[in-house]
Scaffold this active site. Structure first.
Site, PDB file in Angstrom:
ATOM      1  CG  ASP A   1      -1.561   1.349   1.461  1.00  0.00           C
ATOM      2  OD1 ASP A   1      -2.323   1.745   0.590  1.00  0.00           O
ATOM      3  OD2 ASP A   1      -1.623   1.750   2.388  1.00  0.00           O
TER       4      ASP A   1
ATOM      5  CG  ASP B   1      -1.752   7.552   0.591  1.00  0.00           C
ATOM      6  OD1 ASP B   1      -1.806   8.692   0.545  1.00  0.00           O
ATOM      7  OD2 ASP B   1      -1.936   6.910  -0.443  1.00  0.00           O
TER       8      ASP B   1
END
Length: 282
Positions: A79, A81
């Protein structure tokens, strides 16, 4: 038999082994520099209980899946953020128009899993960005965004091992494309913000990259490399990452929400993104 991984870059406290043995009788142990793998005769282990015990001794911990094998790993899927990088990009963009608190509240609820429809939550947040100048995105990338500690060492090492790096984000292509160049990532997928006449329209172009899409990209890359999902290590911090993490070779929660820490195989609550890398020594 169950294998427990202990991550201890600052050294392993012998008292932890004594404490562990009382909860999970130790059958054997193997040290790999910053990582110790313990085999216990106990089959039922609470992930959060193990993490709480490890935290007491400044250690990160997790339960290795039976199917985990360093020799099988071909993909590292991450991922963006709050995992690969230090911020939630959409929150920082919103700050440009004084709507950070409003957008952040939706972001936090979505990451905790309180808003089940990620696509809807993203559209709601992006709508609040209508009118933001494109320059605000450049400002966020240049002055607010940083790779989290250990990110560069992690990517460099897995590339040395011939592992494909995949960034799958519910964030935006504006940032993933730049990170791909900066960090030499193999592949990235994210959402595209619509920009007209130099300002954001408050719309997203094309299909939303949500949890299901993330899982699809991970599986597709594994299959393209002639493997199934157990060939992937997945890393994330929010509920939107759970679908891609499920069934992977090893799922790692990084400074994650409780729901993710509970379901991930390994949780990095204290140490850097690369702290677990000795698990890949073959």
């Amino acid at each position: 038999m169950t294998q427990i991984a202990l991550i201890h870059p600052e050294g392993l406290d012998p008292a932890l082994l004594t404490d562990l043995n009382q909860h999970y009788p130790i059958h054997s142990q193997e040290s790999r520099n910053r990582v110790t793998v313990i085999t216990t005769t106990r089959s039922s282990i609470s992930s959060l209980e193990l993490q709480e015990l490890a935290n007491r001794y400044r250690c990160d911990a997790g339960i290795l899946p039976e199917h985990f094998s360093a020799n099988k790993i071909k993909v590292l899927a991450m991922d963006m953020d709050s995992t690969l990088i230090n911020i939630e990009c959409i929150d920082e963009i919103a700050d440009a128009v004084g709507k950070k608190s409003e957008v952040s509240a939706i972001t936090e609820a979505a990451m905790r899993g309180e808003i089940k429809d990620f696509s809807e939550s993203l559209r709601r947040r992006v709508a609040l960005l209508k009118g933001v100048p494109e320059e605000a995105l450049h400002e966020v990338y240049s002055h607010r965004l940083q790779a989290n500690p250990g990110a560069r060492a992690l990517i460099e090492r897995v590339h040395q091992l011939g592992i494909h790096t995949l960034l799958v984000s519910g964030g935006f292509t504006f940032f993933t494309s730049r990170l791909q160049k900066e960090l030499n990532l193999c592949e990235t997928h994210a959402n595209q913000l619509e920009i007209q006449d130099g300002v954001l329209t408050g719309q997203v172009v094309g299909p939303i990259v949500d949890g299901a899409a993330k899982a699809h990209f991970v599986l597709a890359r594994c299959q393209a490399l002639g493997s199934d999902k157990t060939a992937a290590i997945t890393m994330g911090d929010g509920s939107n990452d759970l679908m891609m993490m499920a069934g992977s070779g090893l799922s790692i929660a990084y400074r994650a929400k409780p729901v993710v820490r509970e379901k991930a195989d390994l949780a990095l609550n204290q140490y850097h993104l690369d702290a677990w890398l000795d698990l890949l020594e073959r």
